[in-house]
Design a protein around this motif. Structure first.
Motif, PDB file in Angstrom:
ATOM      1  N   ILE A   1      35.142  41.025  34.082  1.00 22.80           N
ATOM      2  CA  ILE A   1      35.580  40.987  32.686  1.00 22.80           C
ATOM      3  C   ILE A   1      37.030  40.511  32.628  1.00 22.80           C
ATOM      4  O   ILE A   1      37.696  40.394  33.655  1.00 22.80           O
ATOM      5  CB  ILE A   1      35.473  42.372  31.998  1.00 22.80           C
ATOM      6  N   ASP A   2      37.512  40.258  31.436  1.00 18.54           N
ATOM      7  CA  ASP A   2      38.938  40.018  31.213  1.00 18.54           C
ATOM      8  C   ASP A   2      39.542  41.312  30.702  1.00 18.54           C
ATOM      9  O   ASP A   2      38.966  41.972  29.831  1.00 18.54           O
ATOM     10  CB  ASP A   2      39.162  38.912  30.188  1.00 18.54           C
ATOM     11  N   ASP A   3      40.699  41.684  31.245  1.00 17.03           N
ATOM     12  CA  ASP A   3      41.356  42.905  30.774  1.00 17.03           C
ATOM     13  C   ASP A   3      42.011  42.660  29.411  1.00 17.03           C
ATOM     14  O   ASP A   3      41.894  41.570  28.844  1.00 17.03           O
ATOM     15  CB  ASP A   3      42.347  43.427  31.818  1.00 17.03           C
ATOM     16  N   PHE A   4      42.702  43.654  28.888  1.00 17.95           N
ATOM     17  CA  PHE A   4      43.284  43.534  27.548  1.00 17.95           C
ATOM     18  C   PHE A   4      44.432  42.537  27.482  1.00 17.95           C
ATOM     19  O   PHE A   4      44.907  42.217  26.406  1.00 17.95           O
ATOM     20  CB  PHE A   4      43.713  44.910  27.001  1.00 17.95           C
ATOM     21  N   HIS A   5      44.861  42.007  28.648  1.00 14.47           N
ATOM     22  CA  HIS A   5      45.878  40.953  28.679  1.00 14.47           C
ATOM     23  C   HIS A   5      45.253  39.580  28.932  1.00 14.47           C
ATOM     24  O   HIS A   5      45.958  38.593  29.063  1.00 14.47           O
ATOM     25  CB  HIS A   5      46.918  41.227  29.765  1.00 14.47           C
ATOM     26  N   GLY A   6      43.915  39.549  29.039  1.00 11.23           N
ATOM     27  CA  GLY A   6      43.216  38.288  29.276  1.00 11.23           C
ATOM     28  C   GLY A   6      43.126  37.891  30.737  1.00 11.23           C
ATOM     29  O   GLY A   6      42.771  36.767  31.052  1.00 11.23           O
ATOM     30  N   GLU A   7      43.443  38.827  31.623  1.00 13.32           N
ATOM     31  CA  GLU A   7      43.401  38.532  33.059  1.00 13.32           C
ATOM     32  C   GLU A   7      42.045  38.958  33.633  1.00 13.32           C
ATOM     33  O   GLU A   7      41.529  40.034  33.308  1.00 13.32           O
ATOM     34  CB  GLU A   7      44.538  39.272  33.767  1.00 13.32           C
ATOM     35  N   SER A   8      41.479  38.142  34.508  1.00 19.85           N
ATOM     36  CA  SER A   8      40.169  38.427  35.096  1.00 19.85           C
ATOM     37  C   SER A   8      40.252  39.573  36.093  1.00 19.85           C
ATOM     38  O   SER A   8      41.137  39.595  36.962  1.00 19.85           O
ATOM     39  CB  SER A   8      39.630  37.184  35.808  1.00 19.85           C
ATOM     40  N   VAL A   9      39.319  40.522  35.941  1.00 18.33           N
ATOM     41  CA  VAL A   9      39.275  41.687  36.822  1.00 18.33           C
ATOM     42  C   VAL A   9      37.832  42.021  37.172  1.00 18.33           C
ATOM     43  O   VAL A   9      36.894  41.594  36.506  1.00 18.33           O
ATOM     44  CB  VAL A   9      39.928  42.929  36.173  1.00 18.33           C
ATOM     45  N   LEU A  10      37.688  42.811  38.237  1.00 17.12           N
ATOM     46  CA  LEU A  10      36.414  43.419  38.590  1.00 17.12           C
ATOM     47  C   LEU A  10      36.530  44.893  38.234  1.00 17.12           C
ATOM     48  O   LEU A  10      37.374  45.613  38.767  1.00 17.12           O
ATOM     49  CB  LEU A  10      36.124  43.250  40.085  1.00 17.12           C
TER      50      LEU A  10
END
Length: 66
Positions: free
Chosen positions: A13-22
């Motif tokens: 997903i993308d976190d609340f800052h728009g960065e890709s995370v698992l």
């Protein structure tokens, strides 16, 4: 979307800052390498893709294409 990383199923997903995370799918995954606490609740842990090796990122991107 779910992906496999180190034999674990995680959400991409993308976190609340728009960065890709698992994102974790099970609380037992909190102790995985590169896992970071990212929220206010006990189950808000994620691995930032920027912290993974190039090979690990490429493997995840391959999974996303299928």
């Amino acid at each position: 979307m779910e992906v496999t990383y180190k034999n674990e199923i995680l959400k991409y997903i993308d976190d609340f800052h728009g960065e890709s995370v698992l994102w974790i799918t099970d609380p037992s995954q909190r102790n995985m390498e590169h896992m970071t606490f990212v929220g206010g609740y006990p189950n808000e842990y994620a691995i930032y893709l920027r912290d993974l090796s190039q090979d690990e990122r490429e493997d995840i991107y391959r999974q996303l294409k299928h």
